[in-house]
Design a protein around this motif. Structure first.
Motif, PDB file in Angstrom:
ATOM      1  N   SER A  63       0.834  -1.202   0.000  1.00  0.00           N
ATOM      2  CA  SER A  63       0.000   0.000   0.000  1.00  0.00           C
ATOM      3  C   SER A  63       0.869   1.253   0.000  1.00  0.00           C
ATOM      4  CB  SER A  63      -0.988  -0.004   1.172  1.00  0.00           C
ATOM      5  OG  SER A  63      -0.313  -0.207   2.387  1.00  0.00           O
ATOM      6  N   ALA A  64       1.988   1.218   0.753  1.00  0.00           N
ATOM      7  CA  ALA A  64       2.861   2.400   0.766  1.00  0.00           C
ATOM      8  C   ALA A  64       3.488   2.633  -0.600  1.00  0.00           C
ATOM      9  CB  ALA A  64       3.945   2.222   1.823  1.00  0.00           C
ATOM     10  N   ILE A  65       3.971   1.560  -1.225  1.00  0.00           N
ATOM     11  CA  ILE A  65       4.647   1.696  -2.521  1.00  0.00           C
ATOM     12  C   ILE A  65       3.662   2.153  -3.600  1.00  0.00           C
ATOM     13  CG2 ILE A  65       5.692   0.337  -4.379  1.00  0.00           C
ATOM     14  CD1 ILE A  65       7.721   0.511  -2.385  1.00  0.00           C
ATOM     15  N   GLY A  69       3.747   5.518  -5.739  1.00  0.00           N
ATOM     16  CA  GLY A  69       3.816   5.495  -7.203  1.00  0.00           C
ATOM     17  C   GLY A  69       2.688   6.288  -7.837  1.00  0.00           C
ATOM     18  N   LEU A  70       1.451   6.039  -7.398  1.00  0.00           N
ATOM     19  CA  LEU A  70       0.307   6.721  -8.019  1.00  0.00           C
ATOM     20  C   LEU A  70       0.378   8.232  -7.800  1.00  0.00           C
ATOM     21  CD1 LEU A  70      -2.668   4.311  -7.161  1.00  0.00           C
ATOM     22  CD2 LEU A  70      -1.527   4.609  -9.370  1.00  0.00           C
ATOM     23  N   SER A  71       0.813   8.657  -6.604  1.00  0.00           N
ATOM     24  CA  SER A  71       0.875  10.098  -6.339  1.00  0.00           C
ATOM     25  C   SER A  71       1.927  10.778  -7.209  1.00  0.00           C
ATOM     26  CB  SER A  71       1.209  10.358  -4.875  1.00  0.00           C
ATOM     27  OG  SER A  71       0.307   9.684  -4.052  1.00  0.00           O
ATOM     28  N   VAL A  72       3.070  10.125  -7.348  1.00  0.00           N
ATOM     29  CA  VAL A  72       4.129  10.725  -8.156  1.00  0.00           C
ATOM     30  C   VAL A  72       3.702  10.795  -9.635  1.00  0.00           C
ATOM     31  CG1 VAL A  72       6.476  10.394  -9.008  1.00  0.00           C
ATOM     32  CG2 VAL A  72       5.985  10.094  -6.595  1.00  0.00           C
ATOM     33  N   VAL A  73       3.107   9.714 -10.131  1.00  0.00           N
ATOM     34  CA  VAL A  73       2.645   9.738 -11.520  1.00  0.00           C
ATOM     35  C   VAL A  73       1.598  10.836 -11.698  1.00  0.00           C
ATOM     36  CG1 VAL A  73       1.485   8.452 -13.346  1.00  0.00           C
ATOM     37  CG2 VAL A  73       3.120   7.290 -11.880  1.00  0.00           C
ATOM     38  N   ILE A 259      -3.706  13.690  -3.960  1.00  0.00           N
ATOM     39  CA  ILE A 259      -2.461  13.859  -3.189  1.00  0.00           C
ATOM     40  C   ILE A 259      -1.559  14.926  -3.819  1.00  0.00           C
ATOM     41  CG2 ILE A 259      -0.343  12.694  -2.414  1.00  0.00           C
ATOM     42  CD1 ILE A 259      -2.695  12.005  -0.671  1.00  0.00           C
ATOM     43  N   PRO A 260      -1.324  14.873  -5.155  1.00  0.00           N
ATOM     44  CA  PRO A 260      -0.475  15.933  -5.735  1.00  0.00           C
ATOM     45  C   PRO A 260      -1.052  17.330  -5.521  1.00  0.00           C
ATOM     46  CG  PRO A 260      -0.802  14.169  -7.325  1.00  0.00           C
ATOM     47  CD  PRO A 260      -1.691  13.865  -6.176  1.00  0.00           C
ATOM     48  N   HIS A 261      -2.380  17.451  -5.587  1.00  0.00           N
ATOM     49  CA  HIS A 261      -3.001  18.777  -5.386  1.00  0.00           C
ATOM     50  C   HIS A 261      -2.783  19.278  -3.972  1.00  0.00           C
ATOM     51  CE1 HIS A 261      -4.975  19.901  -9.048  1.00  0.00           C
ATOM     52  NE2 HIS A 261      -5.382  18.653  -9.222  1.00  0.00           N
ATOM     53  N   ILE A 262      -3.031  18.391  -3.014  1.00  0.00           N
ATOM     54  CA  ILE A 262      -2.854  18.780  -1.607  1.00  0.00           C
ATOM     55  C   ILE A 262      -1.412  19.189  -1.369  1.00  0.00           C
ATOM     56  CG2 ILE A 262      -2.856  17.913   0.771  1.00  0.00           C
ATOM     57  CD1 ILE A 262      -5.206  16.088  -0.108  1.00  0.00           C
ATOM     58  N   ALA A 279       5.261  11.659  -2.812  1.00  0.00           N
ATOM     59  CA  ALA A 279       5.574  10.249  -2.614  1.00  0.00           C
ATOM     60  C   ALA A 279       5.311   9.848  -1.165  1.00  0.00           C
ATOM     61  CB  ALA A 279       7.027   9.981  -2.991  1.00  0.00           C
ATOM     62  N   LEU A 280       5.820  10.653  -0.233  1.00  0.00           N
ATOM     63  CA  LEU A 280       5.603  10.378   1.192  1.00  0.00           C
ATOM     64  C   LEU A 280       4.125  10.427   1.547  1.00  0.00           C
ATOM     65  CD1 LEU A 280       8.401  12.356   3.105  1.00  0.00           C
ATOM     66  CD2 LEU A 280       7.969   9.908   3.209  1.00  0.00           C
ATOM     67  N   SER A 281       3.460  11.502   1.103  1.00  0.00           N
ATOM     68  CA  SER A 281       2.050  11.690   1.466  1.00  0.00           C
ATOM     69  C   SER A 281       1.182  10.584   0.889  1.00  0.00           C
ATOM     70  CB  SER A 281       1.542  13.039   0.963  1.00  0.00           C
ATOM     71  OG  SER A 281       2.423  14.051   1.337  1.00  0.00           O
ATOM     72  N   GLY A 282       1.455  10.202  -0.358  1.00  0.00           N
ATOM     73  CA  GLY A 282       0.680   9.134  -0.989  1.00  0.00           C
ATOM     74  C   GLY A 282       0.839   7.830  -0.218  1.00  0.00           C
TER      75      GLY A 282
END
Lengths: 330, 258
Positions: A63-65, A69-73, A259-262, A279-282
């Protein structure tokens, strides 16, 4: 980096560790901190050992990885497509994955085979979208979004048809597409984690170039950025990361969008800071969501996609209103 | 050695030929204003010089180096470009925006050096934008924004500064302010080439005027040489009269009242 930003990073880092520990201890069987420490010291009882090492640890890592990944993308696609509504699925990756998974489920394949099929079909879908959007040597980002949307609707039509014709697999397909980490194994992790981590790092190394692209593609080229090359690298790496994430966790919505918006509101648009913070927040958010998925309807689990949407939607609206007030106040 | 040499430049968008064999050389830094009717190829010429568009035929040399042989990053150390209208929805501070001008000089993971920071500060002070360093770019007015983007272009320490209608969206005060500033830059050794719509401002502030017509150079030279009722009639198909600015004998175009 300013004092405020270092504070955000430190807080996020501590939160992530904390969240992972809580996540490992929570579930159908509750573990105390002492039991977990014993497992780490390699002298715990066999039951807690099995629970921690074979069940909880892989899913917490997954779940962390995947959250990372999804947040960075999401952060990169929003920048590259210069569209705030972009998320990792905008190019049709999710529909492609669901398509592959549906076929694999109908064929009665095992979980690992389902994941691999989803991975392959999602990449095939992006490839089709990419081919459609190539005009000469330049890729049109607007065409990409439109082609992605069109291919998605078409693919979902096929999926619905297949589901109608195979009603006995209906639940299984729905559950797969809504996402979850309850069946995550080390095997699946070993195959996806390297892709996600390497892909994320490759994208991160283009942070400065994407900053320039945020102010306009043509402008970026005049600043010495090879925009076509950067676009290709980000699209390929981003698609690989997303496909790997979807193949392990299903189609988890909202993470890559909000996540990217926040994070952008908190640390600004500079990708060199935004990307590691996202990445951390996601990772924190998805570990949290997965923990909730386990305890809300204990002892049964609910799909993680329901949690992310239920939390993400309202929180996002709150932020939008807050931002709007702030901007109007000036 | 010419700063810029354009040799038999042809460019087509698909089958449509926009530039039909252009030749000219510039030997010293000055301000050149490009004028011409819509669709005459002004912006296309600028983008060919910048290297964003690749000539279909012919060559462009900067200090005797063919730009076909320069990498995108190398080009950005010679030429910078201020586009017409820049929209940025992302909340970058003006300082961040200008610092992007140092990108051609930095390797992938290299942090900004002290000299980069010094250059950014100098360019922002020159354009009178240092006070906006912590302001978000999208909170500035059109004229202020334009000055920030000029600061960014200067941070590239270019030999050639290209500007596509840099003053079209500005009021007369900023128009004159920016054109005077650009003239200063030329004196300091930067060749400035700007597409301008206002013929009179172009004549007042440019050392030379390049008139484009149907993808060809109609004329290139000092304003009082190339700006005549005949040349304006030919380039824009309108009848005009000329009066002279008594202070500097530079022609001033007024519409003919029939």
């Amino acid at each position: 980096m300013s004092y405020k930003k270092s504070l955000y990073f430190t807080t996020a880092f501590i939160l992530l560790i904390l969240m992972m520990v809580i996540s490992i201890s929570t579930g159908a069987v509750k573990l105390t901190l002492e039991q977990m420490m014993n497992v780490l010291r390699n002298n715990g009882d066999n039951i807690s050992k099995t629970i921690v090492l074979n069940l909880r640890l892989p899913r917490v890592i997954a779940s962390a990885i995947v959250g990372m990944g999804l947040s960075v993308v999401g952060a990169f696609f929003q920048g590259l497509l210069r569209n705030p509504m972009a998320d990792p699925y905008v190019l049709g990756i999710s529909s492609g994955a669901a398509f592959g998974a549906t076929i694999a489920i109908i064929l009665g394949l095992n979980l690992l085979a389902i994941n691999i099929t989803a991975f392959v079909t999602s990449l095939a879908t992006v490839f089709v979208v990419y081919t459609i959007s190539r005009a000469g040597t330049r890729i049109s980002m607007t065409t990409m979004i439109l082609a992605g949307t069109a291919i998605s609707s078409f693919t979902y039509a096929l999926i619905s048809l297949m589901m109608l014709l195979n009603r006995e697999e209906f639940n299984k397909i729905i559950f797969w597409t809504m996402g979850g980490f309850n069946l995550t194994s080390w095997k699946a992790l070993i195959f996806t984690t390297p892709i996600i981590i390497i892909g994320t790092f490759v994208m991160y190394s283009f942070s400065r170039d994407v900053n320039a692209i945020l102010t306009g593609e043509e402008v970026a080229e005049h600043l010495g950025v090879n925009t076509e090359m950067v676009k290709k690298v980000i699209l390929i790496a981003g698609s690989l990361v997303t496909a790997a994430s979807v193949s392990i966790g299903g189609i988890i919505g909202f993470v890559g969008l909000i996540i990217p918006h926040i994070c952008r509101i908190l640390v600004g648009p500079d990708n060199r800071i935004l990307v590691p913070f996202s990445a951390l927040s996601g990772a924190i958010f998805l570990t949290f969501a997965d923990t909730l998925a386990r305890i809300i309807l204990k002892p049964s689990e609910i799909p993680i996609g329901i949690i992310t949407a239920a939390f993400g939607g309202p929180f996002f609206i709150y932020l939008l209103i807050k931002e709007k007030r702030k901007n109007e106040g000036m | 050695m010419p700063i810029l040499r354009v040799e038999n430049l042809h460019f087509s968008y698909g089958k449509k030929e926009v530039l039909k064999g252009l030749n000219f050389s510039v030997f010293e830094s000055k301000v050149i204003g490009i004028i011409g009717s819509n669709g005459s190829g002004k912006t296309t010429l600028l983008k060919n010089i910048s290297g964003y568009l690749k000539p279909t035929f012919g060559n462009i040399f900067i200090e005797d180096r063919n730009i076909r042989e320069l990498s995108i990053k190398e080009k950005a150390r010679y030429i910078s470009y201020v586009p017409q209208d820049i929209r940025c929805d992302f909340q970058f501070t003006c300082y961040d925006i200008v610092m992007m001008g140092r990108m051609p000089f930095l390797r992938r993971f290299q942090p900004e050096r002290k000299e980069d920071k010094d250059i950014v500060r100098k360019c922002m002070e020159m354009t009178n934008t240092w006070q906006f360093r912590d302001t978000m770019i999208n909170q500035l007015s059109g004229g202020e924004k334009q000055r920030v983007y000029i600061a960014r272009a200067l941070a590239q320490e270019p030999k050639i500064l290209l500007m596509d209608e840099p003053i079209s969206h500005l009021d007369i005060k900023y128009q004159i302010e920016i054109l005077s500033f650009v003239r200063e830059l030329a004196k300091q050794g930067i060749l400035v080439i700007a597409v301008l719509h206002d013929i009179n401002l172009a004549c007042q502030f440019c050392n030379e005027i390049l008139i484009m017509k149907d993808g060809r150079i109609m004329d290139l030279g000092r304003p009082n040489k190339v700006i005549t009722p005949k040349s304006i009639k030919s380039a824009f198909s309108i009848d005009v009269d000329l009066i002279e600015n008594p202070k500097n004998n530079i022609p001033y175009v007024v519409a003919s009242i029939v």
